[in-house]
Design a protein around this motif. Structure first.
Motif, PDB file in Angstrom:
ATOM      1  N   ALA A 152     -60.795 -12.890 -23.554  1.00 18.68           N
ATOM      2  CA  ALA A 152     -61.240 -12.181 -22.365  1.00 18.68           C
ATOM      3  C   ALA A 152     -62.372 -11.642 -22.553  1.00 18.68           C
ATOM      4  O   ALA A 152     -63.506 -11.611 -21.315  1.00 18.68           O
ATOM      5  N   ALA A 153     -63.054 -10.635 -23.579  1.00 23.40           N
ATOM      6  CA  ALA A 153     -64.149 -10.211 -23.603  1.00 23.40           C
ATOM      7  C   ALA A 153     -65.241 -11.106 -23.858  1.00 23.40           C
ATOM      8  O   ALA A 153     -66.197 -10.984 -22.961  1.00 23.40           O
ATOM      9  N   GLU A 154     -64.916 -12.290 -24.134  1.00 24.30           N
ATOM     10  CA  GLU A 154     -66.202 -13.601 -24.380  1.00 24.30           C
ATOM     11  C   GLU A 154     -66.369 -13.789 -22.808  1.00 24.30           C
ATOM     12  O   GLU A 154     -67.427 -14.190 -22.467  1.00 24.30           O
ATOM     13  N   SER A 155     -65.046 -14.107 -21.823  1.00 23.92           N
ATOM     14  CA  SER A 155     -65.498 -14.634 -20.567  1.00 23.92           C
ATOM     15  C   SER A 155     -66.269 -13.338 -19.765  1.00 23.92           C
ATOM     16  O   SER A 155     -67.046 -13.855 -18.758  1.00 23.92           O
ATOM     17  N   VAL A 156     -65.919 -12.093 -19.920  1.00 26.32           N
ATOM     18  CA  VAL A 156     -66.542 -11.032 -19.514  1.00 26.32           C
ATOM     19  C   VAL A 156     -68.125 -10.983 -19.695  1.00 26.32           C
ATOM     20  O   VAL A 156     -68.971 -10.754 -18.941  1.00 26.32           O
ATOM     21  N   ALA A 157     -68.100 -11.230 -20.931  1.00 27.36           N
ATOM     22  CA  ALA A 157     -69.622 -11.129 -21.471  1.00 27.36           C
ATOM     23  C   ALA A 157     -70.462 -12.188 -20.828  1.00 27.36           C
ATOM     24  O   ALA A 157     -71.586 -12.088 -20.341  1.00 27.36           O
ATOM     25  N   CYS A 158     -69.746 -13.369 -20.650  1.00 26.47           N
ATOM     26  CA  CYS A 158     -70.452 -14.565 -20.285  1.00 26.47           C
ATOM     27  C   CYS A 158     -70.848 -14.326 -18.852  1.00 26.47           C
ATOM     28  O   CYS A 158     -71.611 -14.784 -17.983  1.00 26.47           O
ATOM     29  N   LEU A 159     -69.564 -13.603 -17.940  1.00 32.95           N
ATOM     30  CA  LEU A 159     -69.993 -13.406 -16.489  1.00 32.95           C
ATOM     31  C   LEU A 159     -70.856 -12.471 -16.455  1.00 32.95           C
ATOM     32  O   LEU A 159     -71.771 -12.578 -15.557  1.00 32.95           O
ATOM     33  N   ASN A 160     -71.123 -11.472 -17.210  1.00 31.32           N
ATOM     34  CA  ASN A 160     -72.057 -10.380 -17.063  1.00 31.32           C
ATOM     35  C   ASN A 160     -73.427 -10.888 -17.471  1.00 31.32           C
ATOM     36  O   ASN A 160     -74.440 -10.874 -16.401  1.00 31.32           O
ATOM     37  N   LYS A 161     -73.380 -11.812 -18.232  1.00 29.95           N
ATOM     38  CA  LYS A 161     -74.593 -12.428 -18.690  1.00 29.95           C
ATOM     39  C   LYS A 161     -75.222 -13.391 -17.554  1.00 29.95           C
ATOM     40  O   LYS A 161     -76.537 -13.356 -17.158  1.00 29.95           O
ATOM     41  N   ALA A 162     -74.258 -14.128 -17.057  1.00 24.81           N
ATOM     42  CA  ALA A 162     -74.671 -14.897 -15.719  1.00 24.81           C
ATOM     43  C   ALA A 162     -75.024 -14.007 -14.630  1.00 24.81           C
ATOM     44  O   ALA A 162     -76.071 -14.506 -13.890  1.00 24.81           O
ATOM     45  N   LEU A 163     -74.396 -13.051 -14.269  1.00 21.83           N
ATOM     46  CA  LEU A 163     -74.719 -12.172 -13.180  1.00 21.83           C
ATOM     47  C   LEU A 163     -76.356 -11.629 -13.585  1.00 21.83           C
ATOM     48  O   LEU A 163     -77.106 -11.340 -12.435  1.00 21.83           O
ATOM     49  N   GLY A 164     -76.421 -10.930 -14.743  1.00 20.98           N
ATOM     50  CA  GLY A 164     -77.715 -10.654 -15.120  1.00 20.98           C
ATOM     51  C   GLY A 164     -78.738 -11.636 -14.833  1.00 20.98           C
ATOM     52  O   GLY A 164     -79.810 -11.056 -14.408  1.00 20.98           O
ATOM     53  N   HIS A 165     -78.456 -12.651 -15.204  1.00 21.89           N
ATOM     54  CA  HIS A 165     -79.557 -13.944 -15.078  1.00 21.89           C
ATOM     55  C   HIS A 165     -79.736 -14.110 -13.699  1.00 21.89           C
ATOM     56  O   HIS A 165     -81.053 -14.259 -13.141  1.00 21.89           O
ATOM     57  N   LEU A 166     -78.697 -14.011 -12.736  1.00 24.81           N
ATOM     58  CA  LEU A 166     -78.990 -14.039 -11.577  1.00 24.81           C
ATOM     59  C   LEU A 166     -80.011 -13.139 -10.816  1.00 24.81           C
ATOM     60  O   LEU A 166     -80.546 -13.653  -9.917  1.00 24.81           O
ATOM     61  N   ARG A 167     -79.462 -11.942 -11.428  1.00 27.27           N
ATOM     62  CA  ARG A 167     -80.375 -11.081 -10.557  1.00 27.27           C
ATOM     63  C   ARG A 167     -81.787 -10.925 -11.018  1.00 27.27           C
ATOM     64  O   ARG A 167     -82.707 -10.779 -10.349  1.00 27.27           O
ATOM     65  N   ASP A 168     -82.001 -11.265 -12.235  1.00 28.68           N
ATOM     66  CA  ASP A 168     -83.433 -11.455 -12.722  1.00 28.68           C
ATOM     67  C   ASP A 168     -84.163 -12.655 -11.934  1.00 28.68           C
ATOM     68  O   ASP A 168     -85.231 -12.547 -11.325  1.00 28.68           O
ATOM     69  N   ILE A 169     -83.214 -13.572 -11.581  1.00 32.26           N
ATOM     70  CA  ILE A 169     -83.893 -14.765 -10.811  1.00 32.26           C
ATOM     71  C   ILE A 169     -84.178 -14.191  -9.365  1.00 32.26           C
ATOM     72  O   ILE A 169     -85.246 -14.568  -8.824  1.00 32.26           O
ATOM     73  N   TRP A 170     -83.203 -13.313  -8.784  1.00 32.12           N
ATOM     74  CA  TRP A 170     -83.492 -12.982  -7.436  1.00 32.12           C
ATOM     75  C   TRP A 170     -84.679 -12.038  -7.336  1.00 32.12           C
ATOM     76  O   TRP A 170     -85.468 -11.811  -6.488  1.00 32.12           O
ATOM     77  N   GLU A 171     -84.735 -11.308  -8.355  1.00 34.95           N
ATOM     78  CA  GLU A 171     -85.876 -10.431  -8.324  1.00 34.95           C
ATOM     79  C   GLU A 171     -87.305 -10.990  -8.562  1.00 34.95           C
ATOM     80  O   GLU A 171     -88.107 -10.529  -7.735  1.00 34.95           O
ATOM     81  N   GLU A 172     -87.417 -11.902  -9.402  1.00 35.19           N
ATOM     82  CA  GLU A 172     -88.512 -12.764  -9.311  1.00 35.19           C
ATOM     83  C   GLU A 172     -88.804 -13.351  -8.128  1.00 35.19           C
ATOM     84  O   GLU A 172     -89.861 -13.907  -7.719  1.00 35.19           O
ATOM     85  N   ILE A 173     -87.583 -13.963  -7.473  1.00 31.84           N
ATOM     86  CA  ILE A 173     -88.112 -14.471  -6.145  1.00 31.84           C
ATOM     87  C   ILE A 173     -88.418 -13.473  -5.026  1.00 31.84           C
ATOM     88  O   ILE A 173     -89.277 -13.798  -4.429  1.00 31.84           O
ATOM     89  N   GLY A 174     -87.928 -12.395  -5.374  1.00 31.26           N
ATOM     90  CA  GLY A 174     -88.145 -10.957  -4.340  1.00 31.26           C
ATOM     91  C   GLY A 174     -87.210 -11.046  -3.476  1.00 31.26           C
ATOM     92  O   GLY A 174     -87.487 -10.832  -2.212  1.00 31.26           O
ATOM     93  N   ILE A 175     -86.000 -11.383  -3.659  1.00 30.33           N
ATOM     94  CA  ILE A 175     -84.704 -11.250  -2.726  1.00 30.33           C
ATOM     95  C   ILE A 175     -84.479  -9.826  -2.634  1.00 30.33           C
ATOM     96  O   ILE A 175     -84.545  -9.281  -3.711  1.00 30.33           O
ATOM     97  N   PRO A 176     -84.603  -9.259  -1.403  1.00 32.88           N
ATOM     98  CA  PRO A 176     -84.111  -7.565  -1.148  1.00 32.88           C
ATOM     99  C   PRO A 176     -83.226  -7.319  -1.960  1.00 32.88           C
ATOM    100  O   PRO A 176     -82.128  -8.203  -2.253  1.00 32.88           O
TER     101      PRO A 176
END
Length: 587
Positions: free
Chosen positions: A6-30
């Motif tokens: 469960a911890a690994e799944s949560v970590a994997c999910l957090n990592k994916a969300l963090g990666h999405l945020r970085d992409i969104w910021e680079e793209i410049g999505i509000p």
């Protein structure tokens, strides 16, 4: 382990969300859109998880349904296969339980199919055997699954049927062979459908029912009865042929030419035998007298075997008739048949009587030899053998007579008539034979005594006759020369006086002489030393006969050394008067 996953799944999910945020910021999505996108990701992940949970729930339900179905089917199969209920393992998971139940179900379904298939195979074999043996098929439910015990009983039943089939088949083959042989011997052609099925059809196609086997046995019995009758007829014909051959004195060459028909009982043989009988019967009519004489000889032989007496033989009057006719021949045939049957019925008793007769004749012969003085000249040991045989017969004859007495008395009680031997009851006949034997011996004894008395009288009246000299040694004091001289003198002078009671071959004078004084015989003589000696062994052996019969048989007198020994002379012959005989007889 679950927490780590469960911890690994949560970590994997957090990592994916963090990666999405970085992409969104680079793209410049509000930020607002980034929140919306984050919410979409959340919903997407939530839906995916819900879907996965639903699928797993469905899997669980399917497993539970499978378990329930397997349990139900297993319960039914256990009842059908008559097995104990399946026992589940404790603390097993749903998945493991479903797998175990499914595996067990497959095994039991396979067992059911195998049992059904075996039942079907056994029923097919049973049907084949029952069709062949005409029996009712084995009773078993074809729709139900048979138990192991039912299948085992069915197998044993089939094994018994197979053994019965082989037994009946062997019996059928054996009976069939006998039937074929009987038909061949009788020249019989199968004329019924059953006979044709037995003889002509294939052995495997014959129905081995109990009714057919019984019919086979009955057919064989009928054929054997016909064959036995044919054999009896042929045997009777052969007996008649042999009897007619003997009566008609048919030559051996003619008999040998017919020898091929003297065995077997086929129709062809029977016809040939009947033809030969008819031919011989016709020939018999042409030679009636010869045939009747032959049958009378046969009848006389059977009379002898049955110990018929004169009255019994004379009771058959046709035996003495001279007019040879067919009626007379028939009477003789009937009498021969009757006497022959009588002999065969009591053959053992007649043979026992015959044995006594033979022993009796041998006993009489040995008695006759025992009374013959010449038997002492035996040198081959026959005398001892005869004495032993005579002693044995003296013991054997009473035993035979006692045994025959018991048997004849039993025969008389059974047949209510007397058992006759030569016209007398057997024991009366035996007693008469013994009485005749005793009378004969007494007669011989009296004849010997009469002969002896006559000889004594003749010697007393006329003197003794000259005797042929014997080779026995002369007892007395005379020398050999003197003996020869005395003998010569005595031969030249017939009326010479008595020299000695034991010496010299003398021709005694018929003149009576007074008894010498002092009890001496003849003129006084000086006794010689030779006379005092005991006789030699050889002389004793030669004189055994004479010594043994001093009281009734004559002995030899004096003899010369060169003359042969003479026997059966009385010692009285050396005396010329009764006084001298009386004195000599005292010695």
């Amino acid at each position: 382990m679950k927490k780590v996953l469960a911890a690994e799944s949560v970590a994997c999910l957090n990592k994916a969300l963090g990666h999405l945020r970085d992409i969104w910021e680079e793209i410049g999505i509000p930020e607002e859109q980034r929140l919306q996108r984050t919410e979409v990701v959340k919903k997407h992940i939530k839906g995916l998880l819900d879907m996965m949970v639903a699928e797993e729930e469905n899997l669980k339900e399917r497993l539970l349904k499978s378990i329930a179905m397997c349990r139900k089917e297993l319960d039914a199969l256990c009842k059908e296969l008559q097995l104990d209920p399946f026992e589940e393992e404790e603390e097993s998971t749903i998945l493991q339980l479903e797998k175990d139940l499914r595996t067990r179900l497959e095994v039991m379904l396979k067992q059911k199919r195998e049992r059904k298939q075996e039942l079907k195979t056994l029923q097919e074999r049973d049907q084949d055997l029952c069709d062949l043996l005409c029996m009712t098929p084995y009773s078993i439910d074809s729709n139900s699954v048979p138990s192991l015990e039912e299948l085992d009983c069915f197998r044993r039943h089939l094994a018994a049927l197979a053994a019965e089939k082989e037994r009946r088949r062997e019996e059928f083959i054996s009976i069939k062979r006998q039937i074929i042989l009987c038909m061949e011997e009788l020249d019989h052609v199968p004329d019924t459908s059953f006979e044709r099925d037995v003889v002509c059809e294939d052995e495997d196609a014959f129905c081995l029912s109990t009714e057919n086997i019984a019919a086979l046995k009955e057919l064989l019995q009928q054929l054997e009865t016909r064959r036995a009758f044919s054999e009896a007829v042929c045997s009777e014909l052969r007996s008649r042929i042999v009897a007619l051959w003997d009566r008609l004195k048919v030559p051996a060459e003619e008999r040998e030419a017919f020898a091929t028909y003297m065995t077997g009982s086929r129709a062809k043989t029977r016809k040939a035998l009947q033809f030969e009988v008819d031919r011989l019967e016709e020939l018999k009519l042409q030679n009636m007298k010869t045939v009747i004489e032959a049958i009378r000889a046969e009848l006389a032989a059977y009379w002898d075997k049955c110990f018929y007496g004169t009255e019994q033989r004379q009771a058959f009057v046709p035996y003495y008739e001279e007019d040879c006719t067919e009626a007379l021949l028939q009477l003789h045939d009937a009498e021969v048949g009757r006497v022959k049957r009588y002999y065969e019925t009591h053959k053992e008793l007649f043979e026992a009587v015959q044995k006594w007769e033979e022993n009796w004749r041998l006993f009489l012969e040995l008695e006759r030899k025992a009374a013959d003085p010449s038997r002492f000249a035996n040198r081959g040991g026959n005398l001892l053998k005869e004495e032993k045989q005579r002693a044995k017969l003296q013991k054997t004859l009473p035993k035979l007579e006692e045994e025959l007495k018991v048997r004849t008395e039993a025969w008389e009680r059974e047949h209510l008539e007397a058992f006759l031997v030569n016209g007398q009851r057997f024991m009366e006949y035996v007693s008469e034979q013994w009485q005749l034997h005793r009378l004969e011996k007494e007669k011989e004894k009296q004849e010997r005594q009469l002969k002896k008395s006559r000889q004594i009288e003749e010697e007393m009246m006329y003197g003794s006759v000259p005797r042929t000299p014997s080779k026995r040694r002369v007892l007395g004091a005379n020398t050999p020369g003197k003996v020869r001289k005395l003998n010569a003198t005595s031969c030249a002078t017939p009326n010479s006086t008595l020299r000695s009671a034991f010496g010299g071959a003398l021709f005694h004078s018929p003149v009576s002489r007074p008894l010498p004084s002092g009890g001496k015989v003849g003129p006084a003589r000086t006794p010689s030393r030779m006379a005092m000696k005991p006789p030699r062994t050889a002389h004793t052996e030669r004189n055994k006969e004479n010594i043994s019969q001093l009281n009734g048989t004559t002995l030899s007198g004096g003899c010369t050394p060169t003359a042969p020994a003479q026997r059966n002379y009385s010692i009285n012959s050396v005396a010329s008067t009764y006084s001298e005989f009386a004195v000599i007889h005292l010695f």
